[in-house]
Design a protein around this motif. Structure first.
Motif, PDB file in Angstrom:
ATOM      1  N   SER A  37      51.946  24.170  46.333  1.00 50.57           N
ATOM      2  CA  SER A  37      52.615  25.318  45.713  1.00 50.57           C
ATOM      3  C   SER A  37      51.937  25.705  44.399  1.00 50.57           C
ATOM      4  N   ILE A  38      51.639  24.702  43.582  1.00 52.04           N
ATOM      5  CA  ILE A  38      51.021  24.966  42.276  1.00 52.04           C
ATOM      6  C   ILE A  38      49.647  25.614  42.459  1.00 52.04           C
ATOM      7  N   ILE A  39      48.830  25.046  43.336  1.00 52.42           N
ATOM      8  CA  ILE A  39      47.478  25.585  43.572  1.00 52.42           C
ATOM      9  C   ILE A  39      47.556  27.000  44.141  1.00 52.42           C
ATOM     10  N   THR A  40      48.443  27.216  45.118  1.00 49.11           N
ATOM     11  CA  THR A  40      48.558  28.527  45.768  1.00 49.11           C
ATOM     12  C   THR A  40      49.003  29.604  44.790  1.00 49.11           C
ATOM     13  N   PHE A  41      49.986  29.263  43.935  1.00 53.15           N
ATOM     14  CA  PHE A  41      50.510  30.265  43.005  1.00 53.15           C
ATOM     15  C   PHE A  41      49.557  30.560  41.852  1.00 53.15           C
ATOM     16  N   THR A  42      48.762  29.576  41.443  1.00 53.04           N
ATOM     17  CA  THR A  42      47.903  29.768  40.268  1.00 53.04           C
ATOM     18  C   THR A  42      46.487  30.232  40.595  1.00 53.04           C
ATOM     19  N   PHE A  43      46.035  30.018  41.836  1.00 50.46           N
ATOM     20  CA  PHE A  43      44.633  30.311  42.161  1.00 50.46           C
ATOM     21  C   PHE A  43      44.219  31.764  41.889  1.00 50.46           C
ATOM     22  N   PRO A  44      44.993  32.782  42.348  1.00 52.14           N
ATOM     23  CA  PRO A  44      44.536  34.157  42.118  1.00 52.14           C
ATOM     24  C   PRO A  44      44.330  34.472  40.635  1.00 52.14           C
ATOM     25  N   TYR A  45      45.281  34.015  39.787  1.00 54.18           N
ATOM     26  CA  TYR A  45      45.169  34.292  38.349  1.00 54.18           C
ATOM     27  C   TYR A  45      43.974  33.565  37.739  1.00 54.18           C
ATOM     28  N   ILE A  46      43.818  32.275  38.061  1.00 51.01           N
ATOM     29  CA  ILE A  46      42.733  31.474  37.472  1.00 51.01           C
ATOM     30  C   ILE A  46      41.374  31.985  37.933  1.00 51.01           C
TER      31      ILE A  46
END
Length: 438
Positions: A383-392
């Motif tokens: 969940s953390i990786i999926t939600f943060t990847f586009p922004y990062i």
């Protein structure tokens, strides 16, 4: 039906939970844009529509050990199958957004609980020398389910304004097959002895699995019947907890979910046209399937550690090459080629090993709760990786992101080389000594 066929049928029946896991996860990709327009969803509501199942998955993974312990592995698998069935029919007939969310969340619960119970059940009914490939069937079915969801969405597209209902509702058919097959499998013999004291039924099942070791297994489990209600978090299980949590964390900081969920976006970042990006994404699905099969065929021959060490080396190399391509702006078709190789190394190692390893390393009395801990860690990190990847990725660029994933895989290599025990061919009842000695 001979002994080998019986064990294969039992394992395959439980592994159908993995097929529905994969199908349920991927099917949303074919309907999310239609639903956004149909119910006039804003950006936040659209995000909730796509992610509500993932939230259900995290919750399901937390609570998955409870029915497995209280009701047994077989009844828990039946509950999972019913969750999938109700979710598929409910989302297909949803009259508004809120009803859709409720049923989609139920599907996510099914995914989360199945990631606990199905590998747990298979590990407990599999002979030690076949346990790796039988439990890894769960992962193969996840990958196969994802491919079938994409194919189903493709075949059903263009059939009319209610095509989205068919895309979601077709999952009811494999759900019914799952329900029927689960009715014909036995309960876990280890659960029967430890939780019900039913040695007679357990002995019959264990004789079918491996009559040469059945009495030894029964004697070993009976010695631990006093530990029926022990808590997971205590010093005796600290090594197993550490291994399960680290393994699950490394699984996600490899970047696998970011790459699978956002493959078209990554390829477009690399300067590839949209049509080529979608085609390259389909290639990822096929390579994932073939490489998972390879891992399954080798896991009991060469062991879990060997696959992880070779896979980690391959992941480091391919991630460094992707990072370098972004830093030097020499991207184009290099990036899909490197990521195809990345997927092959991942599926062959982490993908094939994770559910096997976590289901093996806890003693009988806490295995369900240990499996739930590993699964929860996996889904929380996903969940953390999926939600943060586009922004990062947008903020720091592809070079930095893939360099981070590569550095995490260097740590995974050290983990596999120095810390991870080899569990190949070991009895579940003897796993304590394997985990603690390494």
């Amino acid at each position: 039906m001979n002994q080998n066929l019986k064990i294969f049928f039992w394992s395959l029946s439980a592994a159908l939970g993995g097929f529905l896991f994969g199908f349920d996860t991927a099917v949303i990709s074919g309907v999310e844009q239609t639903l956004q327009k149909l119910w006039n969803l804003n950006a936040f509501e659209h995000g909730v529509t796509v992610s509500i199942a993932l939230i259900g998955t995290v919750v399901g993974s937390v609570i998955g050990g409870i029915p497995a312990e209280k009701l047994g592995r077989k009844k828990s698998l039946l509950i999972i199958a019913l969750l999938y069935l109700v979710s598929s029919v409910g989302t297909a007939y949803a009259v508004d957004w809120s009803v859709f969310l409720v049923f989609r969340f139920m599907g996510g619960l099914g995914v989360g609980v199945s990631s606990v119970v199905a590998p747990l059940y298979i590990s407990e009914i599999a002979p030690a020398h076949k346990r790796g490939r039988l439990v890894a069937m769960f992962q193969f079915n996840i990958v196969f389910g994802i491919l079938m969801a994409y194919l189903s969405n493709y075949l059903l597209s263009g059939i009319g304004e209610n095509e989205w209902r068919w895309m979601l509702g077709v999952q009811a058919f494999p759900s019914l097959i799952f329900i029927i097959t689960v009715l014909f499998i036995p309960e876990s013999p280890r659960w029967l002895i430890l939780k019900r004291g039913d040695i007679s039924t357990a002995r019959t099942i264990l004789h079918t699995i491996d009559k040469n070791s059945s009495e030894q297994i029964i004697a070993s489990i009976k010695q631990n019947t006093s530990k029926v209600h022990v808590p997971l978090f205590q010093k005796a299980y600290s090594k197993s907890i550490m291994l399960a949590v680290l393994f699950a964390v490394f699984n996600q900081v490899s970047g696998i979910n970011a790459i699978i969920y956002f493959a078209p976006r990554i390829f477009e970042m690399a300067g590839i046209g949209k049509d080529s990006a979608l085609l390259s994404s389909a290639g990822i699905g096929l390579i994932n399937l073939v490489s998972t099969l390879l891992g399954i065929s080798l896991i009991d021959k060469f062991g879990r550690r060997a696959l992880m060490i070779v896979g980690s080396c391959g992941l480091i190399l391919t991630l460094v090459l992707v990072s370098q391509a972004f830093f030097t702006q020499r991207m184009g078709m290099n990036v899909p080629f490197y990521l195809f190789a990345y997927i092959a190394f991942f599926a062959f190692s982490q993908g094939a090993v994770i559910w096997v390893f976590i289901s093996e390393i806890f003693p009988n009395e806490v295995r369900a709760n240990g499996q739930a801990l590993g699964s929860f860690t996996h889904w929380l990190m996903a969940s953390i990786i999926t939600f943060t990847f586009p922004y990062i990725a947008e903020t720091f660029g592809g070079g930095i992101v893939f360099a981070f994933f590569a550095s995490m895989m260097i740590l995974q290599l050290l983990f596999a080389w120095k810390i991870m025990p080899e569990t190949k061919g070991k009895s579940l009842e003897n796993m304590d000594s394997v985990v603690l000695v390494h």
